[in-house]
Design an enzyme around this catalytic site. Structure first.
Site: not given
Ligand code: NAD
Length: 357
Positions: A143, A192, A224, A248, A252
């Site tokens: 970001y 990851k 994942d 992020d 959520d």
């Protein structure tokens, strides 16, 4: 008694409604416990664009810097969706995080006993409870990384860069280990590292910092797999630490399994425990101005402020207990409504929390 300066940023949509109720709760706490909270309201987001031409006026950053903490409602709305990226209301959030050095985002995902019916997971999973603290890195990664566009043989291409420096990882790791130490002493690192070089460095630093926390059990999940595991067995997790983008998404997802986005608070902290506190939801333009928003996520964000930035644990607990009491009495806003409960609006929910205090 100390005087705490709080910058408030109501923002857009339901922001002003939920901040109004939360300020009343803080004023009541000040009265009950003999503190002084001084509030300074400033602009950010769409309303700032309308009034000043930019999503984050310099004055807002200045007032926040001179305060002891920041309380934010939400920014954004359909009206501003047509503006170019750098002029969108949401840029104010990135700007505030950067300007205030808020690198640690704490998002608790807690399933309240009274709201177990709102959890979309199977009853046997829900019965074990959910109490996960997601610690998301907030000022690095994709970001904030290098981005751009260029023409290629396959047409116009665009890129965003995921990059983490050792010190960026170290400080968020320390935040996460410290939190784990105060909770169930279990930290799950999410990355990851099987694919991304940035994740491999991330994990090396986490392992390095872990040497200072032998009392905390550390394990690792690929993002994942983590996305699956927090649905399959959420009770197996305590504190989870991850990058800006993975956090992020994961936070959520965690919010959804607790039933309502209108219930979940968050804190964004810098190295001195200065923080910006806000609900995890957005400005909910679909219900703005209709007295339907659930103010609890913002009220619980204020409790986090008392706890993390001011060290007022008793006062924070008083707010949490008041919220629990109100929920136990069977009162609900629309987002958490279920059969047999009494439906109330934003203002009535705020009034009842005040009464419970
Ligand atoms: P949202 O969180 O605003 O709304 C999603 C859904 O949840 C809507 O149906 C909404 O009515 C409901 N909802 C959200 N908060 C609620 C509450 N307190 N009580 C009851 N219901 C609630 O997400 P969105 O619709 O994707 O985004 C709307 C705007 O908010 C966009 O402009 C987005 O960019 C912005 N946004 C801002 C923030 C922030 O300020 N931190 C975060 C996320 C989204």
């Amino acid at each position: 008694m100390p005087n705490y300066k709080i910058a408030t940023i109501p923002g857009d949509g339901i922001g002003p409604e939920i901040i109004t109720e939360t300020v009343k709760v803080l004023e009541k706490i000040a009265q009950n416990f003999g503190h002084t909270f001084t509030f300074t309201e400033v602009l950010a987001g769409g309303i700032a664009i309308d009034k000043t031409g930019v999503p984050l006026p310099d004055e807002t950053v200045e007032v926040c810097k001179q305060s002891d903490a920041v309380l934010l409602g939400a920014v954004g709305g359909w009206k501003w969706d047509v503006l170019p990226g750098h002029m969108r209301p949401e840029r104010a959030l990135l700007g505030l995080r950067g300007a205030l050095g808020l690198y640690a985002n704490l998002r608790p995902a807690v399933l309240h006993d009274t709201l177990k019916g709102a959890c979309p997971l199977r009853a046997d999973i829900v019965a074990k409870g959910i109490d996960i603290m997601i610690v998301r890195e907030l000022t690095g990664g994709m970001y904030f990384g290098d981005r751009g566009r260029k023409e290629t043989d396959l047409g116009l291409a665009a890129w965003d860069t995921e990059m983490y420096a050792t010190e960026e990882v170290r400080r968020i790791a320390v935040t996460a280990f410290e939190l784990a130490r105060k909770r169930k002493k279990h930290l799950t690192n999410v990355d990851k590292a099987n694919v991304l070089e940035s994740s491999r460095l991330w994990r090396e630093v986490i392992l390095e910092v872990a040497k200072d926390y032998p009392d905390v059990q550390l394990d690792h999940l690929y993002i994942d797999n983590a996305a699956m595991q927090i649905i399959r067995e959420p009770s197996a997790y305590d504190v989870m630490v991850t990058t800006n983008m993975f956090g992020d998404i994961l936070s959520d997802e965690a919010s959804q399994i607790t039933g309502s986005i209108g219930m979940l608070p968050s804190a964004s902290l810098n190295k001195d425990n200065f923080g910006m506190y806000e609900p995890i939801h957005g400005s909910a333009p679909d219900i703005a101005g209709t007295d339907k928003a659930n103010p609890i996520a913002t009220i619980l964000s204020a409790a986090m402020m008392l706890n993390y930035s001011f060290g007022l644990d008793k006062e924070a607990k008083a707010i949490e207990n008041a919220v629990t009491k109100v929920l136990e009495s069977g009162v609900r806003t629309g987002d958490i409504m279920s059969d047999g409960m009494r439906l109330v609006g934003t203002r009535e929910m705020g009034r009842l929390v005040l009464e419970a205090l």
